[in-house]
Design an enzyme around this catalytic site. Structure first.
Site, mmCIF file in Angstrom:
data_model
loop_
_atom_site.group_PDB
_atom_site.id
_atom_site.type_symbol
_atom_site.label_atom_id
_atom_site.label_comp_id
_atom_site.label_asym_id
_atom_site.label_seq_id
_atom_site.Cartn_x
_atom_site.Cartn_y
_atom_site.Cartn_z
ATOM 1 N N SER A 65 -30.465 -32.075 -55.794
ATOM 2 C CA SER A 65 -29.898 -31.857 -57.128
ATOM 3 C C SER A 65 -28.549 -31.153 -57.111
ATOM 4 O O SER A 65 -27.902 -31.052 -58.150
ATOM 5 C CB SER A 65 -30.881 -31.070 -57.999
ATOM 6 O OG SER A 65 -31.091 -29.781 -57.466
ATOM 7 N N LYS B 172 -33.796 -25.114 -65.308
ATOM 8 C CA LYS B 172 -32.371 -25.002 -64.968
ATOM 9 C C LYS B 172 -31.523 -24.666 -66.191
ATOM 10 O O LYS B 172 -30.638 -23.811 -66.147
ATOM 11 C CB LYS B 172 -31.896 -26.306 -64.324
ATOM 12 C CG LYS B 172 -32.478 -26.554 -62.939
ATOM 13 C CD LYS B 172 -32.064 -27.914 -62.407
ATOM 14 C CE LYS B 172 -32.641 -28.163 -61.013
ATOM 15 N NZ LYS B 172 -32.277 -29.499 -60.485
#
Length: 792
Positions: free
Chosen positions: A676, A719
């Site tokens: 990611s 996140k």
């Protein structure tokens, strides 16, 4: 023979009487008896024996012994004073004591001899002698043990007095009758008394012999081990009291009440019948009895009786017990609605997946409350033997049922809410694979006839509401995971933790620490500071411990006499809890080329992850630091390859072979991995090469491919919450992940500007305002030519 005069040592006897002319072995161990024996050794081995009136009591005074006894001579001795003596004595004459004293820790007595009166003529004496011989021989023949030597001794006797004493000593007469024979001085009356006692003994032995004969005829030699049980049964037959035992009657009554399935009914009845044939001293008796007790203790047909599920009440219970988790509660209520419509014909099988401390186990308790059912929990962490699930076969010593049926027995209902805690932490061992055994438990098509090895008959688990809990799916085999519906519980936001602390944790800890309402005040600022600076977790367990520390500090202050209410301030937290343990990554104050904010997921939530790049003269090498995993290293290589293929568009003269790149991801002690960070690595290197800075209020996450595509990633909720907490207000995510925004709390979603992208060109445009035509990175652009060696 000269008899002793004066005081002679006394040896008290328990449960026996000595007669003149008869030798007998004795064990001497009591302290006073040992002293008397040692004194007798010094006085020509003479000693007086008197029988105790009450054998269960110690001799404390003269009246504890019969007055008539026997003068005996010690013939042999073995042993020592420490361990006791084994002696053989022979009776010499009947005596009666007339004086008694206690000296040197033993008893002494003076006596007078008692003579027998032969008040019968020679004909009567011979007749009595023959009768006594005949009856003694007939009685001896009834003994199971070998009695031929004793028979020969009886048949060889020629004196009525000697034979009477011999028979009295060896026959199993009551103790008081034996003492009466010793005290009787008339030979005729004593002989008649012996004949009467001997006749009673013979009749008793005859009945016992008949019982043995019946048993031998009925069972033969192969079943001797059941002799005690069958003797009792035969005695009952003789008395007309033949009937089933009380325990067996209770078992049969309970079997009838339970209305067992056919297979279980047949096994239970067979076990009761088997129990009747065994003796309580047999090891198998207890195995059968324990199995029956377990089988009849199971809730074969007993349910909670809760027919109607009130969804409004269930919603209220879930809201009371858990703050937040709205999506989870909604799915649980949907399951309860289905359960209500199907009338609970089949139980649900759910798996709560999430980090520690987010309320997976307690959700099971809330569901049990909402359904009005019993709550059962079995911890499966560390189990490595499938017998823990299925039980042991009864052929093994110490066999036990498995945890599933044992827990149902304790619950007493066949439809509880059953939480299988830590189902991801079962391991395979030498005893088998417990995860494979769970397949039958959690398969709706099979658990209607779950077979526990100990129970040995099918048991219906289809009405049990199973809930598994796990921290990760990695430890759960695919076939087992396929049988459960996964409900994922994410980490709590700081706001949710604050509400949980205010509504649940603070009140609970105040009660546990003896604090009353109004004695302590903790405001939101303090709780928020504790959440952010002293805990880093997905759940609230560590937060609960910190609140407990604050309550202990407050309790101590109150005991010392401080005035209440005690107000806890942020400035006091260092004194109470120590130095701050954590600090979240915050948005940096200044931006610079090569430094870009990324977003990372951790088991305890999300965090900001800055990527820093540096350029230096070299040979075109790429150095990666910060404990990066293999996948993250590959992402950095892809990012550099993508930039090399596009460099001709914005810096045609740059020669990659003359420069080294260094990419670092702080903090260096924390391992990092995953794809990611791909867009962040790409943007960091592009920022460095173009000398352009990314605005400080921007962060990004996403995987990149060599074709330039941006692929979706996980942990979007965590996140974005980390970005919001760190002061970031603009976030770039993969286009495919925009569907995850609905899971964000409103306060986070409203404050963030989220931009979705599908290609790296969009990433570079959004972050660095770079524009160039999209191309296949594997095809070189015309202005850029590969470096070719020149032949000088």
């Amino acid at each position: 023979m000269s008899f002793p005069t004066g005081f002679v040592p006394v040896l008290p006897l328990k449960n026996t009487v000595l007669y003149p002319g008869v030798s007998q072995a004795l064990r001497v161990g009591r302290e006073k008896s040992l002293k008397a024996l040692q004194h007798a050794f010094q006085n020509n081995n003479w000693i007086l024996t008197f029988t105790q009136i009450d054998p269960s009591r110690n001799v404390e005074k003269e009246s504890d012994l019969y007055s008539v006894g026997t003068l005996v001579r010690i013939e042999s001795v073995r042993g020592n004073p420490e361990s006791g003596y084994h002696i053989v004595v022979k009776g010499v004459n009947r005596v009666k004591r007339f004086s008694w004293k206690h000296t040197q820790n033993f008893y002494e007595a003076e006596f007078e001899k008692l003579e027998d009166f032969r008040n019968l003529d020679q004909v009567v004496e011979k007749t009595l002698l023959k009768s006594l011989k005949d009856l003694s021989v007939e009685t001896l023949k009834l003994f199971v043990a070998q009695s031929q030597p004793v028979i020969e001794a009886v048949e060889g006797a020629e004196d009525l007095q000697e034979l009477g004493y011999f028979v009295s000593a060896h026959a199993d007469f009551p103790l008081n009758e034996k003492q009466g024979l010793l005290e009787n001085s008339y030979l005729k009356e004593r002989s008649m008394q012996i004949l009467s006692l001997l006749q009673s003994l013979k009749e008793n032995l005859s009945v016992q012999a008949d019982i043995r004969q019946k048993l031998n005829t009925k069972f033969g030699q192969s079943q001797r081990q059941q002799i005690l049980r069958e003797q009792l049964k035969t005695i009952k037959e003789e008395l007309g009291e033949n009937g089933e035992g009380k325990a067996q009657e209770q078992y049969l009554k309970k079997i009838e009440e339970l209305n067992l399935p056919t297979e279980a009914l047949e096994l239970a009845q067979a076990q009761v019948k088997r129990l009747e044939e065994l003796t309580p001293s047999s090891p198998e008796y207890h195995v059968v009895k324990n199995h029956l007790d377990f089988m009849l203790g199971l809730p074969w047909n007993k349910s909670s009786g809760s027919e109607e599920i009130n969804l409004d009440e269930a919603q209220k219970i879930l809201d009371e017990d858990h703050n937040g988790l709205e999506k989870i509660k909604k799915r649980i209520l949907q399951h309860l609605a289905v359960y209500r419509l199907t009338e609970g014909k089949k139980g649900s099988i759910l798996l709560f997946l999430g980090p520690p401390g987010v309320g997976k186990t307690s959700l099971g308790q809330s569901i049990a409350r909402a359904l009005g059912r019993k709550y059962v929990r079995a911890s499966l962490g560390g189990i490595r033997d499938d017998a823990e699930i299925r039980g042991h076969r009864r052929t093994y010593i110490g066999a036990l049922p498995g945890r599933i049926l044992s827990s149902l027995k304790k619950a007493g209902e066949k439809d509880p809410v059953f939480v299988l805690d830590e189902i991801d932490k079962m391991t395979r061992g030498f005893g088998g694979d417990p995860a494979s055994s769970m397949l039958e438990v959690l398969d709706p098509e099979q658990n209607t006839a779950f077979m526990d090895h100990y129970l040995d008959v099918p048991f219906d688990l289809s009405q049990v509401f199973f809930i598994g809990t796990a921290n990760s799916l990695d430890g759960i085999p695919g076939p087992l995971l396929d049988r459960m519906e996964v409900i994922e519980l994410g980490s709590y936001t700081s706001k949710e933790k604050l509400e949980i602390a205010k509504k649940h944790l603070l009140e609970k800890q105040m009660k546990e620490h003896g604090l009353k309402s109004g004695q302590i005040e903790i405001n939101d600022e303090v709780l928020t500071f504790v959440i952010n600076r002293y805990t880093r977790e997905a759940g609230v367990r560590e937060l609960q411990r910190k609140i407990a520390e604050i309550c202990r500090w407050a309790s101590s202050s109150i005991v010392k006499g401080e005035v209440t209410p005690i107000q806890v301030k942020v400035s006091q937290l260092e004194e109470i809890l120590g130095q701050e343990k954590f600090s979240f990554e915050k948005m940096r104050a200044h931006s610079m080329p090569g430094v870009v904010a990324g977003l990372a997921w951790t088991p305890v939530g999300g965090d900001l992850l800055y990527i820093e790049s540096a350029l230096m003269p070299g040979k075109g090498q790429l150095t990666l630091t910060g404990q990066l995993g293999d996948v993250m290293k590959e992402s950095a290589s892809i990012a550099l390859s993508l930039l090399k293929s596009r460099m001709a568009f914005f810096n045609p003269g740059f020669d990659f072979s003359k420069f080294d790149f260094h990419v670092h991801a702080p903090a260096g002690a924390t391992p990092k991995d995953g794809p990611s960070a791909g867009v962040t690595l790409l943007t960091s290197l592009a920022s460095l090469l173009t000398a352009r800075s990314v605005p400080i209020d921007r962060a990004m996450t996403g995987e990149i491919t060599l074709a330039g595509a941006v692929l979706p990633v996980g942990g979007i909720k965590e996140k974005l919450m980390a970005a919001h907490r760190g002061g970031i207000r603009k976030v770039l995510i993969p286009k495919f992940n925009e569907k995850d925004l609905k899971n964000l709390p409103d306060e986070v979603r409203n404050d963030l500007e989220v931009h979705g992208v599908e290609h790296i060109d969009e990433v570079l445009k959004w972050a660095l305002d770079l524009e160039f035509p999209r191309q296949d990175p594997l095809v070189l652009s015309p202005p850029y030519q590969p470096h070719m060696p020149v032949d000088h």
